[in-house]
Design a protein around this motif. Sequence first.
Motif, short mmCIF file in Angstrom:
data_model
loop_
_atom_site.label_atom_id
_atom_site.label_comp_id
_atom_site.label_asym_id
_atom_site.label_seq_id
_atom_site.Cartn_x
_atom_site.Cartn_y
_atom_site.Cartn_z
N LEU A 178 2.23 -2.49 6.65
CA LEU A 178 2.25 -1.92 5.30
C LEU A 178 1.41 -0.65 5.22
O LEU A 178 1.71 0.26 4.43
CB LEU A 178 1.74 -2.95 4.29
CG LEU A 178 2.63 -4.19 4.09
CD1 LEU A 178 1.97 -5.16 3.12
CD2 LEU A 178 4.02 -3.80 3.61
N ALA A 179 0.36 -0.58 6.04
CA ALA A 179 -0.49 0.61 6.06
C ALA A 179 0.25 1.82 6.60
O ALA A 179 -0.15 2.97 6.36
CB ALA A 179 -1.74 0.35 6.90
N LYS A 180 1.31 1.58 7.35
CA LYS A 180 2.16 2.68 7.81
C LYS A 180 3.22 3.04 6.76
O LYS A 180 3.61 4.20 6.63
CB LYS A 180 2.85 2.30 9.12
CG LYS A 180 1.91 2.06 10.29
CD LYS A 180 2.70 1.62 11.52
CE LYS A 180 1.80 1.34 12.71
NZ LYS A 180 2.56 0.90 13.91
N ILE A 181 3.66 2.03 6.00
CA ILE A 181 4.76 2.23 5.04
C ILE A 181 4.28 2.79 3.71
O ILE A 181 4.83 3.79 3.20
CB ILE A 181 5.50 0.89 4.80
CG1 ILE A 181 6.17 0.42 6.10
CG2 ILE A 181 6.53 1.03 3.68
CD1 ILE A 181 6.74 -0.99 6.01
N TYR A 182 3.26 2.17 3.11
CA TYR A 182 2.86 2.54 1.75
C TYR A 182 2.47 4.01 1.60
O TYR A 182 2.79 4.64 0.57
CB TYR A 182 1.72 1.65 1.27
CG TYR A 182 2.17 0.27 0.81
CD1 TYR A 182 3.47 0.03 0.39
CD2 TYR A 182 1.27 -0.80 0.79
CE1 TYR A 182 3.88 -1.22 -0.02
CE2 TYR A 182 1.67 -2.06 0.36
CZ TYR A 182 2.98 -2.26 -0.04
OH TYR A 182 3.37 -3.50 -0.46
N PRO A 183 1.76 4.62 2.56
CA PRO A 183 1.44 6.05 2.39
C PRO A 183 2.67 6.94 2.28
O PRO A 183 2.60 8.02 1.68
CB PRO A 183 0.64 6.37 3.66
CG PRO A 183 0.00 5.07 4.03
CD PRO A 183 1.05 4.04 3.72
N LYS A 184 3.81 6.49 2.81
CA LYS A 184 5.05 7.27 2.69
C LYS A 184 5.50 7.35 1.23
O LYS A 184 6.25 8.25 0.84
CB LYS A 184 6.16 6.64 3.53
CG LYS A 184 5.86 6.56 5.02
CD LYS A 184 5.78 7.93 5.66
CE LYS A 184 5.60 7.81 7.17
NZ LYS A 184 5.48 9.14 7.82
N PHE A 185 5.05 6.37 0.41
CA PHE A 185 5.34 6.38 -1.02
C PHE A 185 4.20 7.03 -1.81
O PHE A 185 4.19 7.00 -3.04
CB PHE A 185 5.54 4.95 -1.53
CG PHE A 185 6.77 4.27 -1.02
CD1 PHE A 185 7.97 4.37 -1.70
CD2 PHE A 185 6.74 3.53 0.15
CE1 PHE A 185 9.11 3.74 -1.24
CE2 PHE A 185 7.87 2.89 0.62
CZ PHE A 185 9.07 3.00 -0.07
N GLY A 186 3.23 7.58 -1.09
CA GLY A 186 2.07 8.17 -1.76
C GLY A 186 1.10 7.13 -2.27
O GLY A 186 0.32 7.40 -3.19
N LEU A 187 1.12 5.93 -1.69
CA LEU A 187 0.31 4.82 -2.18
C LEU A 187 -0.84 4.49 -1.23
O LEU A 187 -0.75 4.66 -0.02
CB LEU A 187 1.18 3.57 -2.36
CG LEU A 187 2.35 3.71 -3.34
CD1 LEU A 187 3.22 2.46 -3.30
CD2 LEU A 187 1.84 3.97 -4.75
N ASN A 188 -1.92 3.98 -1.83
CA ASN A 188 -3.14 3.60 -1.12
C ASN A 188 -3.14 2.09 -0.92
O ASN A 188 -3.24 1.33 -1.89
CB ASN A 188 -4.36 4.05 -1.93
CG ASN A 188 -5.68 3.70 -1.28
OD1 ASN A 188 -5.77 2.81 -0.44
ND2 ASN A 188 -6.73 4.40 -1.69
#
Length: 463
Positions: free
Chosen positions: A256-266
């Motif tokens: 998830l730490a690889k995926i969520y930043p792609k949505f601009g999320l922390n």
Amino acid sequence: MLYLDLLPNSIRRIQEMDVRVCVIGVGTIGLPLATFLAKVGFQVTGLDIDQKRIDEINSAKVVYEYTDILEDVVLKSKKLHVTIEPKEALDNAEIIFVCVPTPLNIKKEMDNSNLLDVANRISPYLTKGMILIFESSVAIGSTREISKTIESLCNLKFGIDLGLAYCPERYNPTPMKKYTKDVDHTISAKGESFTVDRISRVVGGIDEKSTKITKTIYSQFVKTDVLELSSIETAEATKLLENIFRDVNIALVNELAKIYPKFGLNIYEIINAATSKPFAFMPHYPGAGVGGECIPVDTWYLISQAEKLGMDTKILNSARQINDSMPTHMITLLENELHKHGKELSSAKISILGLCYKKNVPDIRLSPTLSIIEQLKEKKVNFLVCDPVYEKVDSNVQLTPLSNIFNGSDAILFVTDHDIFTTLDFSKIKDEMKTPLIIDGRNFFNAEKLISLGFYYRAIGKP
């Protein structure tokens, strides 16, 4: 004749500390066990093959979290002594703990060579009435398998002449804090401290008598529950589940730490939010990788055994692949950020902070940093490694003092969240660096503060 005596008599003798104890392997697991057994009054003899380690213990010069207790039981009460001689260690002993390492072999299966060595060394000195208790992390069935080897060497039978039990270690190298919600993850979670005597244990024996004797032994120094299980194998599988649970859940948040930043999320804000749910959620956090001789090793134990049975271990294999990929992810983040600022990795100078696999623990076994080092070497990258916690321990890795690590550096690759790194003076560090870039693999630093000082900052799990 502890095991052969009537159970009430055996229990009474243990409660009165009227039995001698031998702890085989006084390393990371065995030394705390021996220390606490001696602390409550047992006469304990340790057995090890490392004379340097033996000398350090016998002079109470081992630096670890229970040094004060060690000094008391070695130098004052003289309840603990360590030797290299099996005959001396087992002389008059009735309770024998086995705490030797069981690493992975090149096939990622359990390497039982240390257990076999123990079997060969102690078998000539085993006598009727002893009980052997294994603490080493093992694959399912290993305790019973090694017991058969011992039987063939000493002509004694477990369950008839000797007791046998398995009580998996639950030692944490630095007394762990019970988790409480902590919005600022640059600060360690606060709460109850779990020292060796405050961690519950599980016990499975070859028979009911072995189980109850073993439970009684641990109950003398463990201040919380000691749970009796139905078999040795159940206890072995319990240990595997404990570590696989962590491995799989860490893999989940790493992905998830690889995926969520792609949505601009922390991801840290998201984990904090999920933690507000009062049930059915336990927080785990992403990082630069999973190391040590427990979490990754135990998962491979079960993968190996399950695949031999024709079972598909998709989740377990995926967890290992994801967690093993995190050092590469760190390097990818580093390479991308350098490129943004007009630098190529091949011509950059990198400062790596942290060699140990865990904060404040001088242990580099299966450390993510080792994988990072190998990958940077393959790419012919110029780098230095600093680890103040490990710098006094022998290492094949050349370590650079903290005072010299930042000179002319193009990036800091932060891997291990030692407390000592909270004292870094980033105003001074920025002046020393060529390119003020930080890749934070533990969400350790205050991003806003660093950015205000002029640093470029990127952390795993953040956009």
